[in-house]
Design an enzyme around this catalytic site. Structure first.
Site, PDB file in Angstrom:
ATOM      1  N   HIS A  13       6.256  -5.511  -1.229  1.00 53.97           N
ATOM      2  CA  HIS A  13       6.521  -5.471  -2.665  1.00 53.97           C
ATOM      3  C   HIS A  13       7.957  -5.862  -2.968  1.00 53.97           C
ATOM      4  O   HIS A  13       8.847  -5.760  -2.133  1.00 53.97           O
ATOM      5  CB  HIS A  13       6.200  -4.084  -3.231  1.00 53.97           C
ATOM      6  CG  HIS A  13       7.067  -2.993  -2.678  1.00 53.97           C
ATOM      7  ND1 HIS A  13       8.356  -2.767  -3.103  1.00 53.97           N
ATOM      8  CD2 HIS A  13       6.826  -2.065  -1.734  1.00 53.97           C
ATOM      9  CE1 HIS A  13       8.869  -1.747  -2.451  1.00 53.97           C
ATOM     10  NE2 HIS A  13       7.945  -1.296  -1.600  1.00 53.97           N
ATOM     11  N   GLU A  84       2.374   2.653   2.246  1.00 50.04           N
ATOM     12  CA  GLU A  84       3.361   2.796   3.310  1.00 50.04           C
ATOM     13  C   GLU A  84       3.381   4.239   3.791  1.00 50.04           C
ATOM     14  O   GLU A  84       2.685   5.090   3.243  1.00 50.04           O
ATOM     15  CB  GLU A  84       4.745   2.380   2.810  1.00 50.04           C
ATOM     16  CG  GLU A  84       5.258   3.257   1.679  1.00 50.04           C
ATOM     17  CD  GLU A  84       6.468   2.662   0.982  1.00 50.04           C
ATOM     18  OE1 GLU A  84       6.705   1.457   1.089  1.00 50.04           O
ATOM     19  OE2 GLU A  84       7.181   3.420   0.325  1.00 50.04           O
TER      20      GLU A  84
END
Length: 96
Positions: A13, A84
């Protein structure tokens, strides 16, 4: 005999609000810089025709994926299992 080839692109990201503010983990959206980074990735991948797009369900990841993909990510393709690592009690806390 033809071979079916699957290519997988992994993209991190763009810069998130929490990245900029020095906050561990959490679920924040992209900064303007993060949106620009996602746009740069979109330009770099403009030759790719994506059949499917999958993303973590976190805002920053979905925003990044949608900028690159050019349309909304299917709700079933926003997946918790792609998040994550989790920092437990440190999530959402300053990293200093």
């Amino acid at each position: 005999m033809s071979k079916n080839i699957t290519t997988i692109y992994l993209v991190r990201h763009g810069e998130s609000i929490f990245n900029k503010d020095g906050v561990v983990g959490g679920d924040s959206g992209l900064t303007e810089q993060g949106k620009a980074q996602a746009e740069e990735a979109r330009q770099a991948l403009r030759h790719v025709k994506f059949d499917e797009v999958y993303s973590s369900d976190l805002k920053r990841a979905v925003q990044t994926a949608e900028i690159i993909y050019g349309k909304p990510v299917n709700s079933t393709n926003k997946m918790h299992v792609l998040r994550e690592r989790n920092f437990g009690a440190f999530e959402g806390q300053p990293d200093r």
